[in-house]
Design a protein around this motif. Structure first.
Motif, PDB file in Angstrom:
ATOM      1  N   GLN A 195      41.991  34.219  38.468  1.00  0.00           N
ATOM      2  CA  GLN A 195      41.442  34.077  39.819  1.00  0.00           C
ATOM      3  C   GLN A 195      42.327  35.295  40.848  1.00  0.00           C
ATOM      4  O   GLN A 195      41.540  36.271  41.466  1.00  0.00           O
ATOM      5  N   TYR A 196      43.393  35.490  40.631  1.00  0.00           N
ATOM      6  CA  TYR A 196      43.828  36.545  41.493  1.00  0.00           C
ATOM      7  C   TYR A 196      45.012  37.501  41.380  1.00  0.00           C
ATOM      8  O   TYR A 196      44.975  38.251  41.742  1.00  0.00           O
ATOM      9  N   GLN A 251      44.362  39.565  37.623  1.00  0.00           N
ATOM     10  CA  GLN A 251      43.836  39.849  37.128  1.00  0.00           C
ATOM     11  C   GLN A 251      42.437  41.208  38.014  1.00  0.00           C
ATOM     12  O   GLN A 251      42.557  41.316  39.147  1.00  0.00           O
ATOM     13  N   ASP A 252      42.205  42.439  37.447  1.00  0.00           N
ATOM     14  CA  ASP A 252      41.744  43.497  38.212  1.00  0.00           C
ATOM     15  C   ASP A 252      41.105  43.880  37.139  1.00  0.00           C
ATOM     16  O   ASP A 252      41.186  45.056  35.966  1.00  0.00           O
ATOM     17  N   PRO A 257      39.407  41.179  39.922  1.00  0.00           N
ATOM     18  CA  PRO A 257      39.375  39.218  40.059  1.00  0.00           C
ATOM     19  C   PRO A 257      37.744  38.854  39.220  1.00  0.00           C
ATOM     20  O   PRO A 257      37.047  39.641  39.277  1.00  0.00           O
TER      21      PRO A 257
END
Length: 72
Positions: free
Chosen positions: A29-30, A32-33, A35
């Motif tokens: 959610q926060y 990962q690129d 997200p």
């Protein structure tokens, strides 16, 4: 599982709670690129509304006597 968290990461209660509940979900959610896309629900929309009204009030942009009208 060790999750590398950037030094300048902006923590919030929600993020701490998500990390405590499931570190992998927190990572997706926060961190990962890009997200994972967030899914809205009625509770999330209600929370967003309340936070926005209180923020406007705290900044002096919304007088106390107008809070109820804006909420409705």
């Amino acid at each position: 599982m060790t999750i590398p968290i950037p030094e300048n990461f902006d923590w919030s209660f929600s993020k701490l709670s998500a990390f405590e509940t499931c570190p992998r979900s927190f990572q997706l959610q926060y961190l990962q690129d890009p997200p994972l896309p967030k899914q809205q629900n009625a509770w999330a929309e209600y929370g967003i509304l309340c936070h926005s009204l209180l923020e406007e009030y705290a900044k002096g942009e919304l007088p106390a006597d107008q809070l109820t009208a804006e909420y409705k």
